[in-house]
Write an enzyme that holds these catalytic residues in place. Structure first.
Site, mmCIF file in Angstrom:
data_model
loop_
_atom_site.group_PDB
_atom_site.id
_atom_site.type_symbol
_atom_site.label_atom_id
_atom_site.label_comp_id
_atom_site.label_asym_id
_atom_site.label_seq_id
_atom_site.Cartn_x
_atom_site.Cartn_y
_atom_site.Cartn_z
ATOM 1 N N THR A 220 0.864 -1.184 0.000
ATOM 2 C CA THR A 220 0.000 0.000 0.000
ATOM 3 C C THR A 220 0.903 1.237 0.000
ATOM 4 O O THR A 220 1.981 1.202 0.600
ATOM 5 C CB THR A 220 -0.861 -0.006 1.279
ATOM 6 O OG1 THR A 220 -1.803 -1.065 1.171
ATOM 7 C CG2 THR A 220 -1.603 1.314 1.485
ATOM 8 N N GLY A 250 -10.975 -2.051 2.997
ATOM 9 C CA GLY A 250 -10.052 -1.956 4.127
ATOM 10 C C GLY A 250 -10.034 -0.573 4.738
ATOM 11 O O GLY A 250 -10.972 0.226 4.558
ATOM 12 N N ASP A 251 -8.965 -0.271 5.436
ATOM 13 C CA ASP A 251 -8.855 1.022 6.125
ATOM 14 C C ASP A 251 -8.427 2.163 5.202
ATOM 15 O O ASP A 251 -8.709 3.330 5.486
ATOM 16 C CB ASP A 251 -7.824 0.927 7.259
ATOM 17 C CG ASP A 251 -6.444 0.563 6.718
ATOM 18 O OD1 ASP A 251 -6.347 -0.407 5.927
ATOM 19 O OD2 ASP A 251 -5.464 1.249 7.048
ATOM 20 N N GLY A 272 -1.317 -1.453 6.764
ATOM 21 C CA GLY A 272 -1.308 -2.604 7.664
ATOM 22 C C GLY A 272 -2.578 -3.407 7.502
ATOM 23 O O GLY A 272 -3.287 -3.265 6.496
HETATM 24 N N1 ASP Z 1 -4.308 -1.456 4.824
HETATM 25 C C1 ASP Z 1 -4.512 -2.142 3.580
HETATM 26 C C2 ASP Z 1 -5.818 -2.859 3.641
HETATM 27 O O1 ASP Z 1 -6.112 -3.483 4.628
HETATM 28 C C3 ASP Z 1 -3.422 -3.096 3.258
HETATM 29 C C4 ASP Z 1 -2.019 -2.601 3.541
HETATM 30 O O2 ASP Z 1 -1.829 -1.486 3.945
HETATM 31 O O3 ASP Z 1 -1.067 -3.357 3.340
HETATM 32 O O4 ASP Z 1 -6.534 -2.866 2.665
#
Ligand code: ASP
Length: 354
Positions: A220, A250-251, A272
């Site tokens: 990301t 996701g976040d 994350g």
């Molecule tokens: N936060 C991202 C998600 O959960 C993935 C990542 O940041 O690696 O979609």
């Protein structure tokens, strides 16, 4: 005599009033002095990034792309451009690279599609824009900004978001543009593990997921910047997590979890395990700890990333910058692709724990 007492009292009272007014106008934590008139910090994802699993060529490729990206944003800031432009254009470079899990290099869903999420926030106005689950927008961070500036909404998703992007002339691509062999193989690997596992993987809380899903989500991208006008901005762009199920968000496109910016505190971009970052409201929580508890950026980031998120069971990291130009890269994983540059042009690039 009584009159002179009254006079002294009046002088003391006024002096105190002046101090109060000054305190109310200045929201910055007292312990951090002005560091940079402008600055920029980026990440390219956090996770089990270990030196022993990295070839020198790949490491070089990551570092040079991080440098290329951050220099784009830095030169915008140096010329007096806005933090929003710097964030967007820096993220564009990372989105166009197959190295990162955003734009071109987005990971695959369980049904072999690519569904992309992004968000951006303006610390001056607290305006924000976000898009989730798009499949045809080449640079989702552009869509997030478009939604912020050209729609009455904060967040749009799926087909509607793709359509909005097309109507406004953003770069549209065939979904096959997001195919990369590396990401496709990653999907096949995780699906193979799933099939060989005796555990019911339809539930996200099963042990298989808990131990393995976090190893399939690197890359990301995110950026936070302070411009010469004192304005903060942050943005995040991602393909989400490999093998994510139907419509999972996701976040990264969630304002307050994946992205947050407020001129009174800081600008943050997260990376994350999204399910935990949403529940911990990571980006906003860091800002809130600074605003309401007067923690420094470093203290606030440590509290959330080293205590709150792992206590829930999640992992990942953030990059952030405060309104004095202090920068922080905090993560609880083995590594996080990251780079930062201050007003003097000093560049720091990191991948593993120092
Ligand atoms: N936060 C991202 C998600 O959960 C993935 C990542 O940041 O690696 O979609």
């Amino acid at each position: 005599m009584a009159n002179s007492f009254r006079l002294i009292f009046l002088i003391l009272f006024c002096f105190n009033c002046g101090e109060q007014v000054q305190k109310q106008q200045d929201n910055t934590p007292v312990s951090e002095a002005k560091q940079n008139s402008f600055a920029i910090i980026i990440h390219g994802g956090a996770g089990t990034i270990l030196k022993e699993n990295m070839t020198p060529e790949l490491e070089k490729a990551y570092k040079s792309k991080l440098e290329e990206a951050i220099r784009v944003g830095h030169s915008i800031l140096k010329q007096g451009g806005s933090s929003l432009d710097a964030v967007q254009k820096t993220i564009n470079v990372l989105e166009d690279s197959p190295l990162f899990n955003a734009g071109k290099g987005a990971v695959f869903t369980n049904t072999e599609t690519n569904e992309l999420d992004a968000s951006i926030m303006d610390g001056k106005t607290l305006n924000a824009g976000a898009s989730a689950g798009t499949t045809t927008v080449k640079n989702p961070i552009d869509l997030a900004r478009l939604i912020m500036e050209q729609s009455p909404h904060v967040m749009m998703s799926g087909e509607g978001a793709d359509r909005f992007a097309k109507e406004h002339g953003l770069d549209i691509v065939d979904p096959s543009y997001f195919y990369t062999e590396r990401r496709y193989n990653a999907l096949k690997r995780i699906q193979e593990k799933e099939t060989n596992s005796t555990i019911d993987t339809t539930s996200v809380s099963v042990n298989f997921y808990d131990s393995d899903i976090k190893n399939f989500k690197f890359g990301t991208v995110g950026c936070a910047a302070l411009d010469t006008h004192g304005n903060l901005a942050a943005g995040t762009s991602t393909g989400g997590m490999t093998n994510k199920r139907y419509g999972r968000i996701g976040d990264s496109p969630i304002i307050g979890a994946g992205t947050y910016a407020n001129n009174n505190s800081c600008a943050v971009s997260s990376t994350g395990w999204g399910e935990y970052f949403i529940r911990a409201m990571v980006a906003y929580d860091i800002s809130a700890l600074m605003q309401y508890k007067s923690l420094t950026l470093k203290e606030a980031a440590q509290e959330v990333i080293q205590n709150k998120v792992p206590e829930l069971g999640g992992d990942g990291g953030i990059i952030a910058i405060d309104n004095n130009g202090n920068m922080v890269a905090e993560f609880n994983t083995a590594g996080m692709y990251r780079a930062q540059m201050n007003a003097e042009g000093d560049l720091k690039i990191g991948i593993y724990k120092d």
